[in-house]
Design a protein around this motif. Structure first.
Motif, mmCIF file in Angstrom:
data_model
loop_
_atom_site.group_PDB
_atom_site.id
_atom_site.type_symbol
_atom_site.label_atom_id
_atom_site.label_comp_id
_atom_site.label_asym_id
_atom_site.label_seq_id
_atom_site.Cartn_x
_atom_site.Cartn_y
_atom_site.Cartn_z
ATOM 1 N N PRO A 13 44.438 16.646 -36.509
ATOM 2 C CA PRO A 13 45.630 16.865 -37.326
ATOM 3 C C PRO A 13 46.863 16.309 -36.618
ATOM 4 C CG PRO A 13 44.870 18.925 -36.352
ATOM 5 C CD PRO A 13 43.852 17.876 -36.018
ATOM 6 N N GLY A 14 47.814 15.902 -37.390
ATOM 7 C CA GLY A 14 49.041 15.389 -36.810
ATOM 8 C C GLY A 14 49.167 13.891 -37.013
ATOM 9 N N TRP A 15 50.141 13.326 -36.358
ATOM 10 C CA TRP A 15 50.437 11.910 -36.494
ATOM 11 C C TRP A 15 49.908 11.136 -35.297
ATOM 12 C CZ3 TRP A 15 52.394 10.475 -41.021
ATOM 13 C CH2 TRP A 15 52.975 11.456 -41.800
ATOM 14 N N GLY A 16 49.761 9.861 -35.473
ATOM 15 C CA GLY A 16 49.378 9.016 -34.355
ATOM 16 C C GLY A 16 47.901 8.711 -34.320
ATOM 17 N N ASN A 17 47.479 8.149 -33.223
ATOM 18 C CA ASN A 17 46.099 7.730 -33.031
ATOM 19 C C ASN A 17 45.292 8.831 -32.350
ATOM 20 O OD1 ASN A 17 46.578 5.216 -34.134
ATOM 21 N ND2 ASN A 17 47.297 4.398 -32.194
ATOM 22 N N GLU A 18 45.183 9.948 -33.000
ATOM 23 C CA GLU A 18 44.440 11.065 -32.430
ATOM 24 C C GLU A 18 43.080 11.151 -33.108
ATOM 25 O OE1 GLU A 18 46.896 14.495 -32.850
ATOM 26 O OE2 GLU A 18 48.537 13.569 -31.757
ATOM 27 N N GLY A 19 42.042 11.126 -32.326
ATOM 28 C CA GLY A 19 40.697 11.195 -32.859
ATOM 29 C C GLY A 19 39.822 10.116 -32.249
ATOM 30 N N TRP A 20 38.656 9.888 -32.851
ATOM 31 C CA TRP A 20 37.729 8.890 -32.328
ATOM 32 C C TRP A 20 36.875 8.323 -33.451
ATOM 33 C CZ3 TRP A 20 32.856 10.328 -33.512
ATOM 34 C CH2 TRP A 20 32.581 11.692 -33.618
ATOM 35 N N THR A 21 36.252 7.185 -33.184
ATOM 36 C CA THR A 21 35.334 6.525 -34.117
ATOM 37 C C THR A 21 34.128 6.031 -33.324
ATOM 38 O OG1 THR A 21 37.149 5.784 -35.527
ATOM 39 C CG2 THR A 21 35.060 4.621 -35.753
ATOM 40 N N ALA A 22 32.929 6.238 -33.869
ATOM 41 C CA ALA A 22 31.697 5.710 -33.281
ATOM 42 C C ALA A 22 30.946 4.938 -34.363
ATOM 43 C CB ALA A 22 30.834 6.839 -32.737
ATOM 44 N N THR A 23 30.509 3.738 -34.029
ATOM 45 C CA THR A 23 29.795 2.884 -34.974
ATOM 46 C C THR A 23 28.523 2.372 -34.316
ATOM 47 O OG1 THR A 23 31.849 2.195 -36.035
ATOM 48 C CG2 THR A 23 29.925 0.809 -36.403
ATOM 49 N N GLY A 24 27.442 2.373 -35.080
ATOM 50 C CA GLY A 24 26.181 1.857 -34.574
ATOM 51 C C GLY A 24 25.356 1.248 -35.691
ATOM 52 N N ASP A 25 24.412 0.407 -35.318
ATOM 53 C CA ASP A 25 23.552 -0.289 -36.272
ATOM 54 C C ASP A 25 22.125 0.238 -36.177
ATOM 55 O OD1 ASP A 25 25.650 -1.939 -37.118
ATOM 56 O OD2 ASP A 25 25.286 -3.335 -35.478
ATOM 57 N N LEU A 26 21.513 0.436 -37.345
ATOM 58 C CA LEU A 26 20.127 0.898 -37.440
ATOM 59 C C LEU A 26 19.361 -0.052 -38.344
ATOM 60 C CD1 LEU A 26 20.870 4.674 -38.108
ATOM 61 C CD2 LEU A 26 20.179 3.645 -35.937
ATOM 62 N N THR A 27 18.082 -0.263 -38.054
ATOM 63 C CA THR A 27 17.206 -1.090 -38.883
ATOM 64 C C THR A 27 16.119 -0.207 -39.474
ATOM 65 O OG1 THR A 27 17.619 -3.013 -37.488
ATOM 66 C CG2 THR A 27 15.677 -3.093 -38.907
ATOM 67 N N ILE A 28 15.945 -0.296 -40.786
ATOM 68 C CA ILE A 28 14.982 0.527 -41.523
ATOM 69 C C ILE A 28 13.981 -0.386 -42.220
ATOM 70 C CG2 ILE A 28 14.733 2.268 -43.347
ATOM 71 C CD1 ILE A 28 16.466 3.172 -40.960
ATOM 72 N N GLU A 29 12.710 0.012 -42.180
ATOM 73 C CA GLU A 29 11.680 -0.700 -42.931
ATOM 74 C C GLU A 29 11.839 -0.337 -44.407
ATOM 75 O OE1 GLU A 29 9.554 -2.929 -41.716
ATOM 76 O OE2 GLU A 29 10.358 -2.627 -39.707
ATOM 77 N N PRO A 30 11.779 -1.329 -45.323
ATOM 78 C CA PRO A 30 12.050 -1.057 -46.732
ATOM 79 C C PRO A 30 10.931 -0.342 -47.489
ATOM 80 C CG PRO A 30 11.541 -3.362 -46.412
ATOM 81 C CD PRO A 30 11.591 -2.747 -45.052
ATOM 82 N N GLY A 31 9.800 -0.112 -46.903
ATOM 83 C CA GLY A 31 8.683 0.539 -47.591
ATOM 84 C C GLY A 31 8.650 2.032 -47.369
ATOM 85 N N GLU A 32 7.616 2.479 -46.674
ATOM 86 C CA GLU A 32 7.367 3.905 -46.474
ATOM 87 C C GLU A 32 8.493 4.604 -45.716
ATOM 88 O OE1 GLU A 32 4.056 6.723 -44.349
ATOM 89 O OE2 GLU A 32 3.394 4.805 -45.186
ATOM 90 N N GLN A 33 9.053 3.963 -44.705
ATOM 91 C CA GLN A 33 10.121 4.588 -43.927
ATOM 92 C C GLN A 33 11.337 4.876 -44.812
ATOM 93 O OE1 GLN A 33 11.869 2.230 -40.756
ATOM 94 N NE2 GLN A 33 12.619 4.053 -39.706
ATOM 95 N N LEU A 34 11.750 3.926 -45.610
ATOM 96 C CA LEU A 34 12.892 4.111 -46.493
ATOM 97 C C LEU A 34 12.603 5.168 -47.560
ATOM 98 C CD1 LEU A 34 15.753 3.258 -47.199
ATOM 99 C CD2 LEU A 34 14.779 1.382 -48.555
#
Length: 138
Positions: free
Chosen positions: A103-124
């Motif tokens: 809460p509040g103003w400014g650049n307070e907080g965080w972000t995490a980004t990652g990549d995942l690979t999924i098989e389009p058949g049974e796993q999905l």
């Protein structure tokens, strides 16, 4: 407790919720775990759709398992969880972003980004089933 696990091995997004007494859950815990990264955030549902739209997002990928053009995106109501999906090289590629805002103003907080690979058949298909159970609370 109901959970859906998206990914393989040590790289995954786990979505967990307690069983709600009156139907769909009000929130879920999103945990992104990748080699060298672990981050989590509590995600609140949209009052009208709950998490049904997330389950539908993945079911759409199951239905289109042979592929689609471009990037499809699902984002939580407050933007604390975002999933971008594309179909590349015969696989479903997911870019998962979780964020924690202070809460509040400014650049307070965080972000995490990652990549995942999924098989389009049974796993999905398994992921879509788990998400449907999570969204309905059953």
């Amino acid at each position: 407790m109901i959970q859906a696990r998206i990914g393989s091995g040590h790289d995954f997004l786990r979505l967990t919720t307690d069983v709600a007494e009156n139907g769909p859950p009000e929130s879920l815990l999103a945990e992104l775990r990748l080699h060298g990264l672990s981050a989590s955030v509590q995600v609140v549902h949209h009052y009208a759709t709950g998490f049904a739209d997330l389950a539908e997002f993945f079911q759409r990928h199951v239905d289109d398992w042979r592929g689609w053009d471009g990037v499809r995106t699902w984002e939580s109501l407050e933007g604390d969880l975002r999933i971008d999906a594309s179909h590349q090289y015969g696989h479903v590629q997911l870019r998962v972003t979780i964020q924690r805002f202070q809460p509040g103003w400014g650049n307070e907080g965080w972000t995490a980004t990652g990549d995942l690979t999924i098989e389009p058949g049974e796993q999905l298909s398994q992921i879509a089933q788990e998400l449907k159970a999570l969204a309905t609370g059953s």
